[in-house]
Design a protein around this motif. Structure first.
Motif, short mmCIF file in Angstrom:
data_model
loop_
_atom_site.label_atom_id
_atom_site.label_comp_id
_atom_site.label_asym_id
_atom_site.label_seq_id
_atom_site.Cartn_x
_atom_site.Cartn_y
_atom_site.Cartn_z
N ALA A 252 2.61 -1.46 4.25
CA ALA A 252 2.36 -0.09 3.81
C ALA A 252 3.67 0.68 3.82
N VAL A 253 3.82 1.58 2.85
CA VAL A 253 5.01 2.41 2.76
C VAL A 253 4.59 3.88 2.85
N ILE B 58 1.92 -9.28 -8.20
CA ILE B 58 2.19 -8.31 -7.14
C ILE B 58 1.14 -7.21 -7.20
N GLU B 59 0.65 -6.81 -6.05
CA GLU B 59 -0.34 -5.75 -6.03
C GLU B 59 0.23 -4.47 -5.44
N ILE B 60 -0.11 -3.39 -6.09
CA ILE B 60 0.25 -2.07 -5.58
C ILE B 60 -1.04 -1.28 -5.42
N ASP B 61 -1.23 -0.77 -4.22
CA ASP B 61 -2.43 0.02 -3.96
C ASP B 61 -2.01 1.46 -3.68
N TYR B 62 -2.42 2.35 -4.54
CA TYR B 62 -2.12 3.77 -4.31
C TYR B 62 -3.16 4.34 -3.37
N PHE B 63 -2.65 4.81 -2.24
CA PHE B 63 -3.54 5.18 -1.14
C PHE B 63 -3.09 6.53 -0.61
N GLY B 64 -3.80 7.03 0.35
CA GLY B 64 -3.41 8.33 0.89
C GLY B 64 -3.76 8.40 2.36
N GLY B 65 -4.22 9.55 2.76
CA GLY B 65 -4.54 10.77 2.04
C GLY B 65 -5.19 10.56 0.68
N GLU B 66 -5.02 11.56 -0.13
CA GLU B 66 -5.63 11.53 -1.45
C GLU B 66 -4.52 11.38 -2.50
N PRO B 67 -4.42 10.23 -3.14
CA PRO B 67 -3.31 9.99 -4.07
C PRO B 67 -3.34 10.88 -5.31
N LEU B 68 -4.53 11.38 -5.68
CA LEU B 68 -4.56 12.23 -6.88
C LEU B 68 -3.87 13.57 -6.64
N CYS C 233 0.88 -1.15 0.00
CA CYS C 233 0.00 0.00 0.00
C CYS C 233 0.93 1.22 0.00
N LEU C 234 0.93 1.97 -1.06
CA LEU C 234 1.83 3.13 -1.14
C LEU C 234 1.07 4.40 -0.73
N HIS C 235 1.57 5.01 0.31
CA HIS C 235 0.94 6.25 0.77
C HIS C 235 1.49 7.41 -0.04
N ILE D 239 8.35 1.50 6.42
CA ILE D 239 7.48 0.35 6.18
C ILE D 239 6.73 -0.02 7.47
N TYR D 240 5.42 -0.22 7.32
CA TYR D 240 4.56 -0.64 8.44
C TYR D 240 3.75 -1.86 8.00
N PRO D 241 3.23 -2.62 8.99
CA PRO D 241 2.48 -3.84 8.63
C PRO D 241 1.29 -3.58 7.72
N CYS D 242 0.61 -2.46 7.91
CA CYS D 242 -0.43 -2.06 6.96
C CYS D 242 -0.75 -0.60 7.18
N HIS D 243 -1.62 -0.06 6.35
CA HIS D 243 -1.93 1.37 6.41
C HIS D 243 -2.44 1.84 7.76
N GLN D 244 -3.05 0.92 8.54
CA GLN D 244 -3.60 1.36 9.83
C GLN D 244 -2.54 1.53 10.91
#
Ligand code: SF4
Ligand code: SF4
Lengths: 71, 452
Positions: free
Chosen positions: B350-351, B145-155, B95-97, B357-362
């Motif tokens: 999550a990055v 491999i999965e990449i999830d663009y996440f945020g905040g707002e990635p746009l 999950c890329l922040h 690096i964290y275990p996940c976005h939370q």
């Protein structure tokens, strides 16, 4: 050999015995135990279960090897 | 283990460990009560309750027959798989922040305005590329491999999203990896060009919208407090159409303020969306919008109502998919997958914008859970272990829970934030999960009966 095939809605489950199912209808032919055989290929999607993402009941995902596994 | 339930007017029995579902009549439903955990029938008990006449015994014979055929009272034989799973697990999803910043201030946001309790920050292309290198290396023999663009707002940082995507495609080809991208957005910054790029490159897009305008606008507000519904709804319709109503989700959150959330789902369906997810908010009970235990009966009622409305709509030729009611009873994932669910901390990580690096976005910005960074490219084995060793057999209630192979033990982050223990799931979420699984199965049963 007498097969009873009247009790299923989907697919056919064959019973060798003569019991005609009157009280039970079997909905699916699931076999989680069989899925163990290929050893878990790990190619499937990860699935976040929290509300902050589109949380996912694992069961609603597709297996990447669908069709190969014979479930 | 067998779980029986009477939902949407159908009586069902789920054989937990095989995944077989049976539709029962009143007699067989009753007679199940006289079978023990192992599937032994107690004739004396049945006699005592006047349940042993010919009809009753006929049903008993059928249930026994199913047991014989490994479709009822099957055993949990999966515990031994855990060790194998631990050995094999590799990080294969990130999950890329992309931006710890947001142009909305949604009241329930766990990232608190996108900042994650840290500072406003955006990811550089350099950090993103390092993250790609990291996952290519970590994923071993895994191809997908999965990449999830996440945020905040990635746009808010879309040029970097594009740069990372192009880099991943090139590197993926070199290393035999197939990258799949997802982006989650509040929609404010969507425009035709971005939609085009996303459609060309991303397998999934998650569009945040809560449902009815008044519900959405009460929570999903701009910095100045104004609602965002009108600015996003038409863009979302356009995205859905441009993707042929596939491979996207509109996702909303319901809170204590809209316990009549079936209205929101139906609103989204009426707008033409066919892929819909509306989820319960997760929040500390001190928040006024948080769901509470006493809300459960109302929530269950609403899930039933929603299921009825979905069945009704489908009958009338209007098909749409509600994410939580999707269940594949024939081709579900394998047992390995079902033991440990999300894979946070060992299959998924999550990055942050700065590369941590964290275990996940939370877990982002909780120093206890920092696992490493993409520059060094290694993860702390101790933290990884906490996650990899947690599964449905280590979590207290899960071993006895009939829903364990569907739920896979729930959300680790919620367990930790609510109960301070990865092995103690958040029980309010459990109750809702179980209700949704029952509804999902009952929908399948009703549809099958209708087809007959
Ligand atoms: S721990 Fe929870 S929030 Fe994190 S990936 Fe897993 S299910 Fe999602
Ligand atoms: S519903 Fe709760 S108890 Fe049941 S498997 Fe999921 S997390 Fe565990």
């Amino acid at each position: 050999m007498c097969y009873n095939t009247t009790n299923t809605i989907f697919g056919v489950i064959r019973f060798k015995e003569d019991i005609v199912m009157k009280h039970v209808k079997t909905l699916n032919e699931a076999n989680l135990a069989k899925s163990v055989e290929n050893g878990g290929c790990g190619e499937c999607q990860t699935s976040c279960q929290s509300a902050c993402k589109t949380s996912c009941t694992v069961a609603n995902q597709k297996c990447e090897r669908k069709g190969k596994r014979g479930r | 283990m067998v779980h029986k339930f009477d939902t949407l007017g159908v009586k069902c029995a789920l054989d937990v460990c095989s995944g077989t579902v049976h539709i029962l009549d009143d007699i067989s439903y009753r007679m199940l009560d006289f079978f023990g955990e192992e599937g032994n029938f107690d004739l004396e008990a049945a006699k005592k309750e006047n349940c042993a006449d010919e009809k009753h015994m006929e049903a008993v014979a059928e249930l026994k027959e199913l047991k014989e055929k490994n479709q009822l009272f099957t055993k949990d034989i999966y515990k031994a798989l855990v060790a194998h799973k631990e050995k094999k697990s590799v990080i294969k999803a990130l999950c890329l922040h992309i931006a710890h910043d947001c142009n909305l201030r949604c009241r329930y946001c766990f990232a608190h305005g996108g900042e994650y309790m840290g500072k406003r920050e955006i990811m550089s292309a350099e950090v993103g590329k390092k993250a790609i290198d990291f996952v290519i290396k970590e994923s071993g023999a895994r191809k997908n491999i999965e990449i999830d663009y996440f945020g905040g707002e990635p746009l808010m940082n879309f040029e970097v999203v594009k740069e990372i995507t192009e880099y991943a495609k090139t590197e993926g080809e070199k290393h035999g990896k197939n990258f799949r991208f997802t982006i989650t957005t509040n929609g404010l910054l969507l425009d035709d060009k971005k939609i085009e790029y996303i459609n060309e490159n991303m397998g999934n897009i998650v569009l945040s919208i809560d449902g009815r305008k008044e519900v959405h606008d009460k929570v999903r507000v701009r910095v100045d407090g104004s609602g965002s519904y009108d600015s996003v709804v038409n863009k979302f319709i356009k995205v859905a159409e441009s993707r042929n109503q596939e491979n996207y989700y509109v996702r909303g959150t319901f809170t204590r303020d809209n316990l009549d959330f079936s209205e929101d789902v139906m609103h989204l369906a009426e707008l033409g969306f066919e892929q819909i997810s509306v989820e319960p908010v997760v929040a500390q009970e001190t928040e006024d919008y948080a769901l509470k235990k006493e809300d459960l009966p109302r929530i269950f009622e609403e899930y039933d109502r929603l299921a009825e409305r979905i069945l009704e709509a489908r009958k009338n030729g209007k098909w749409f998919n509600f994410f939580h009611y999707m269940i594949d009873l024939h081709e579900s994932p394998c047992a390995y997958k079902m033991l440990s669910g999300c894979g946070a901390g060992h299959e998924y990580a999550a990055v942050t914008p700065s590369g941590d690096i964290y275990p996940c976005h939370q877990f982002v910005n909780d120093p206890k859970y920092k696992m490493g960074d993409v520059f060094e490219g290694v993860v702390d084995p101790e933290i990884r272990d906490v996650f990899v060793k947690s599964n449905i057999y280590t979590k207290e209630p899960c071993g006895d829970c009939w829903a364990r192979f569907y739920c896979s033990g729930g959300c680790a982050a919620n367990a930790i934030s609510m109960n301070k223990d990865i092995n103690k799931p958040y029980l309010l979420a459990c109750e809702m999960e179980k209700k949704r699984v029952e509804c999902a199965i009952a929908i399948k049963a009703r549809e099958a009966l209708d087809e007959e």
